[in-house]
Design a protein around this motif. Sequence first.
Motif, PDB file in Angstrom:
ATOM      1  N   VAL A 154       0.871  -1.001  -0.019  1.00 33.37           N
ATOM      2  CA  VAL A 154       0.365  -0.047   0.003  1.00 33.37           C
ATOM      3  C   VAL A 154       0.885   1.421   0.230  1.00 33.37           C
ATOM      4  O   VAL A 154       1.742   1.372   1.098  1.00 33.37           O
ATOM      5  N   SER A 155       0.936   2.047  -1.088  1.00 35.86           N
ATOM      6  CA  SER A 155       1.636   3.329  -1.248  1.00 35.86           C
ATOM      7  C   SER A 155       0.952   4.518  -0.485  1.00 35.86           C
ATOM      8  O   SER A 155      -0.123   4.651  -1.121  1.00 35.86           O
ATOM      9  N   ALA A 156       1.228   4.719   0.506  1.00 36.76           N
ATOM     10  CA  ALA A 156       0.277   6.029   1.236  1.00 36.76           C
ATOM     11  C   ALA A 156       1.166   7.425   1.027  1.00 36.76           C
ATOM     12  O   ALA A 156       2.262   7.440   1.211  1.00 36.76           O
ATOM     13  N   VAL A 157       0.639   8.396   0.604  1.00 41.66           N
ATOM     14  CA  VAL A 157       0.983   9.957   0.655  1.00 41.66           C
ATOM     15  C   VAL A 157       0.444  10.457   1.924  1.00 41.66           C
ATOM     16  O   VAL A 157      -0.619  10.579   2.019  1.00 41.66           O
ATOM     17  N   HIS A 158       1.343  10.980   2.765  1.00 46.07           N
ATOM     18  CA  HIS A 158       1.109  11.655   4.108  1.00 46.07           C
ATOM     19  C   HIS A 158       0.187  12.828   3.626  1.00 46.07           C
ATOM     20  O   HIS A 158      -0.925  13.021   4.050  1.00 46.07           O
ATOM     21  N   VAL A 159       0.978  13.835   2.913  1.00 45.38           N
ATOM     22  CA  VAL A 159       0.428  14.971   2.497  1.00 45.38           C
ATOM     23  C   VAL A 159       0.607  15.127   0.850  1.00 45.38           C
ATOM     24  O   VAL A 159       1.564  15.186   0.498  1.00 45.38           O
ATOM     25  N   ILE A 172      -4.668   3.517   7.811  1.00 36.83           N
ATOM     26  CA  ILE A 172      -4.299   2.913   6.576  1.00 36.83           C
ATOM     27  C   ILE A 172      -3.315   1.856   7.125  1.00 36.83           C
ATOM     28  O   ILE A 172      -3.506   0.688   6.482  1.00 36.83           O
ATOM     29  N   THR A 173      -2.258   2.124   7.981  1.00 37.56           N
ATOM     30  CA  THR A 173      -1.333   1.009   8.130  1.00 37.56           C
ATOM     31  C   THR A 173      -1.974  -0.192   8.874  1.00 37.56           C
ATOM     32  O   THR A 173      -1.707  -1.248   8.632  1.00 37.56           O
ATOM     33  N   ARG A 174      -3.054   0.374   9.761  1.00 35.43           N
ATOM     34  CA  ARG A 174      -3.418  -0.870  10.606  1.00 35.43           C
ATOM     35  C   ARG A 174      -4.354  -1.749   9.656  1.00 35.43           C
ATOM     36  O   ARG A 174      -4.301  -2.885   9.813  1.00 35.43           O
ATOM     37  N   ALA A 175      -5.033  -1.086   8.734  1.00 37.50           N
ATOM     38  CA  ALA A 175      -5.718  -1.851   7.971  1.00 37.50           C
ATOM     39  C   ALA A 175      -5.016  -2.855   6.839  1.00 37.50           C
ATOM     40  O   ALA A 175      -4.836  -4.191   6.732  1.00 37.50           O
ATOM     41  N   ALA A 176      -3.913  -2.283   6.226  1.00 38.53           N
ATOM     42  CA  ALA A 176      -2.929  -2.882   5.534  1.00 38.53           C
ATOM     43  C   ALA A 176      -2.075  -4.197   6.201  1.00 38.53           C
ATOM     44  O   ALA A 176      -2.235  -5.120   5.673  1.00 38.53           O
ATOM     45  N   HIS A 177      -1.736  -3.833   7.534  1.00 37.30           N
ATOM     46  CA  HIS A 177      -1.098  -5.074   8.195  1.00 37.30           C
ATOM     47  C   HIS A 177      -1.997  -6.115   8.651  1.00 37.30           C
ATOM     48  O   HIS A 177      -1.365  -7.258   8.560  1.00 37.30           O
ATOM     49  N   GLU A 178      -3.337  -5.754   8.766  1.00 34.02           N
ATOM     50  CA  GLU A 178      -4.093  -7.232   8.989  1.00 34.02           C
ATOM     51  C   GLU A 178      -4.322  -7.779   7.652  1.00 34.02           C
ATOM     52  O   GLU A 178      -4.491  -9.158   8.040  1.00 34.02           O
ATOM     53  N   ALA A 179      -3.875  -7.366   6.638  1.00 39.29           N
ATOM     54  CA  ALA A 179      -4.128  -8.314   5.618  1.00 39.29           C
ATOM     55  C   ALA A 179      -2.759  -8.593   5.294  1.00 39.29           C
ATOM     56  O   ALA A 179      -2.401  -9.424   4.041  1.00 39.29           O
ATOM     57  N   GLY A 180      -1.796  -8.445   5.868  1.00 39.95           N
ATOM     58  CA  GLY A 180      -0.177  -8.695   5.572  1.00 39.95           C
ATOM     59  C   GLY A 180       0.651  -7.850   4.654  1.00 39.95           C
ATOM     60  O   GLY A 180       1.594  -8.262   4.092  1.00 39.95           O
ATOM     61  N   ALA A 181       0.008  -6.734   4.226  1.00 42.91           N
ATOM     62  CA  ALA A 181       0.596  -5.799   3.241  1.00 42.91           C
ATOM     63  C   ALA A 181       1.530  -4.977   3.832  1.00 42.91           C
ATOM     64  O   ALA A 181       1.488  -4.333   4.990  1.00 42.91           O
ATOM     65  N   LEU A 182       2.550  -4.674   2.907  1.00 39.65           N
ATOM     66  CA  LEU A 182       3.407  -3.637   3.526  1.00 39.65           C
ATOM     67  C   LEU A 182       2.872  -2.119   3.285  1.00 39.65           C
ATOM     68  O   LEU A 182       2.143  -1.985   2.302  1.00 39.65           O
ATOM     69  N   VAL A 183       3.411  -1.011   3.952  1.00 46.12           N
ATOM     70  CA  VAL A 183       3.055   0.237   3.762  1.00 46.12           C
ATOM     71  C   VAL A 183       4.285   0.929   3.560  1.00 46.12           C
ATOM     72  O   VAL A 183       5.047   1.013   4.277  1.00 46.12           O
ATOM     73  N   MET A 184       4.067   1.712   2.619  1.00 47.64           N
ATOM     74  CA  MET A 184       5.494   2.516   1.962  1.00 47.64           C
ATOM     75  C   MET A 184       5.018   4.150   2.129  1.00 47.64           C
ATOM     76  O   MET A 184       3.972   4.350   1.310  1.00 47.64           O
ATOM     77  N   LEU A 185       5.597   4.869   2.945  1.00 46.71           N
ATOM     78  CA  LEU A 185       4.838   6.251   3.273  1.00 46.71           C
ATOM     79  C   LEU A 185       5.931   7.250   2.509  1.00 46.71           C
ATOM     80  O   LEU A 185       6.828   7.436   2.769  1.00 46.71           O
ATOM     81  N   ASP A 186       4.881   8.042   1.575  1.00 44.67           N
ATOM     82  CA  ASP A 186       5.678   9.117   1.071  1.00 44.67           C
ATOM     83  C   ASP A 186       5.614  10.284   2.031  1.00 44.67           C
ATOM     84  O   ASP A 186       4.542  10.989   2.117  1.00 44.67           O
ATOM     85  N   ALA A 187       6.588  10.770   2.542  1.00 46.87           N
ATOM     86  CA  ALA A 187       6.676  11.727   3.730  1.00 46.87           C
ATOM     87  C   ALA A 187       7.299  13.052   3.306  1.00 46.87           C
ATOM     88  O   ALA A 187       7.702  13.805   3.960  1.00 46.87           O
ATOM     89  N   ARG A 197       6.567  10.037  12.603  1.00 53.24           N
ATOM     90  CA  ARG A 197       7.558   9.105  13.715  1.00 53.24           C
ATOM     91  C   ARG A 197       6.993   7.525  13.182  1.00 53.24           C
ATOM     92  O   ARG A 197       5.764   7.402  13.138  1.00 53.24           O
ATOM     93  N   MET A 198       7.945   6.862  12.808  1.00 49.93           N
ATOM     94  CA  MET A 198       7.584   5.425  12.318  1.00 49.93           C
ATOM     95  C   MET A 198       6.816   4.728  13.571  1.00 49.93           C
ATOM     96  O   MET A 198       6.107   3.902  13.379  1.00 49.93           O
ATOM     97  N   ASP A 199       7.360   4.946  14.830  1.00 53.55           N
ATOM     98  CA  ASP A 199       7.042   4.181  16.004  1.00 53.55           C
ATOM     99  C   ASP A 199       5.544   4.510  16.323  1.00 53.55           C
ATOM    100  O   ASP A 199       4.714   3.721  16.950  1.00 53.55           O
ATOM    101  N   GLU A 200       5.144   5.546  15.748  1.00 50.21           N
ATOM    102  CA  GLU A 200       3.782   5.976  16.155  1.00 50.21           C
ATOM    103  C   GLU A 200       2.900   5.677  14.815  1.00 50.21           C
ATOM    104  O   GLU A 200       1.565   5.347  15.148  1.00 50.21           O
ATOM    105  N   LEU A 201       3.230   5.981  13.585  1.00 54.01           N
ATOM    106  CA  LEU A 201       2.356   5.707  12.534  1.00 54.01           C
ATOM    107  C   LEU A 201       2.433   4.325  12.195  1.00 54.01           C
ATOM    108  O   LEU A 201       1.277   3.730  11.530  1.00 54.01           O
ATOM    109  N   GLY A 202       3.175   3.406  12.448  1.00 55.71           N
ATOM    110  CA  GLY A 202       3.351   2.034  12.255  1.00 55.71           C
ATOM    111  C   GLY A 202       3.781   1.638  11.015  1.00 55.71           C
ATOM    112  O   GLY A 202       3.901   0.392  10.696  1.00 55.71           O
ATOM    113  N   VAL A 203       4.335   2.664   9.952  1.00 56.92           N
ATOM    114  CA  VAL A 203       4.591   2.274   8.648  1.00 56.92           C
ATOM    115  C   VAL A 203       6.036   1.561   8.625  1.00 56.92           C
ATOM    116  O   VAL A 203       6.686   1.502   9.389  1.00 56.92           O
ATOM    117  N   ASP A 204       5.829   0.754   7.355  1.00 55.93           N
ATOM    118  CA  ASP A 204       7.110  -0.266   7.313  1.00 55.93           C
ATOM    119  C   ASP A 204       8.365   0.604   6.640  1.00 55.93           C
ATOM    120  O   ASP A 204       9.647   0.112   7.069  1.00 55.93           O
TER     121      ASP A 204
END
Length: 399
Positions: A154-159, A172-187, A197-204
């Motif tokens: 799942v490719s996510a654009v933050h802003v 977004i990350t919570r839903a993706a991880h439940e399905a076993g998908a990776l999340v890449m955040l364009d920050a 913060r990755m530790d708060e957002l949960g992105v991979d």
Amino acid sequence: MADLAAVRSDTPGCREQVFLDSAGSSLPPAPVLTTVIEHLRRESEVGGYRAAAERQDALEGGYGTFAELLGCAPDEVAFTDSATRSWLSLLDAIPFREGDRVLVGESEYAANAVALLRHAERFGTRLEVVPSDGSGQLDVAALRGRLDERVRLVSAVHVPTQGGLVNPVREITRAAHEAGALVMLDACQSVGQLPVRMDELGVDMLTGTGRKWLRGPRGTGFLAVRRSVLDHLAPRQIDHSGASWVAERAYRLRADARVLQLWETGIAERLGLIRAAEYLLELGVAQVATSVAWRAAHLRDALADLPGVRVHDLGERTCGIVTFTVTGVDPERVRDRLAERGVTVTVSTAASSRMDLPRRGLDAVVRASPHYFVTAEQLDACVAAVADLARVPGMSPRS
């Protein structure tokens, strides 16, 4: 937040103009400028290798600085020459299989979209778009409806570059991880104006640039990747920085994120990037976010009150980007007329956002992005200049 006079003193370029383009390429503060210039001068005195060796501690310390900024470990950080390079390096390292699905939102950025379309052609992956919800942000419920075991990323654009919304990354990350998908955040548009913060957002994985809200030099970028994910990546674009040549026919990959980092770089620019991150941390990320949000809200509300001006920002949560149009005046003409009044803005076009702006019936919008060094008086000067434009009788796109 630090004293406004102090940060403006560090930013000479904000004194003679109303600078509202930190979402494009911001004004580096004096400590960043000094860091870059002093290193270039040192290179002219002793050569690039020796000058770099003299700054080795600072270069190594940069991984810890960005780890503090991004909420990850130092060995999960790597540096590149741009946000795009960071994003492409991570995409290329994911071991996709033919038929894997990649999900993106309607606000996906042009560089990412082109890369994913090319990737689909070459490797047989499937690129699919998740619609926006009624507020304009990515529809998390729709995302859940599209997730299955075939979704690899799942490719996510933050802003988004063309609007002021902040996408709901945690959800977004919570839903993706439940399905076993990776999340890449364009920050790219969030680091430097928001806490990211990755530790708060949960992105991979996360990518960003130095030249925008972080106020670093151009030609700089960074990425972060969770160690648990890094162990499963298969990077192809490596050199003798990302791997050791251990025998004539053998090499050994690095075990940290720097496996994605190339050896050659602009040392002066990287030092400037690190100094920009230090400068932000010194000011306080939360304090900067509050300051930017206030300025954007002030500008957004004032523009929305002008007859003939329409603000186009979406989302349940907005940030430092303010987009608008003036009835009957082409956005590029607005940009140019404002420049004549000493106001620096830019234009976002459908070429960078083929799924979002056309869906909203827009070819382009004027984009203003005030950072913390902009004064309230300067914001009001921008509003007055836009008001004058909107009042000009018979103004046409070519006038």
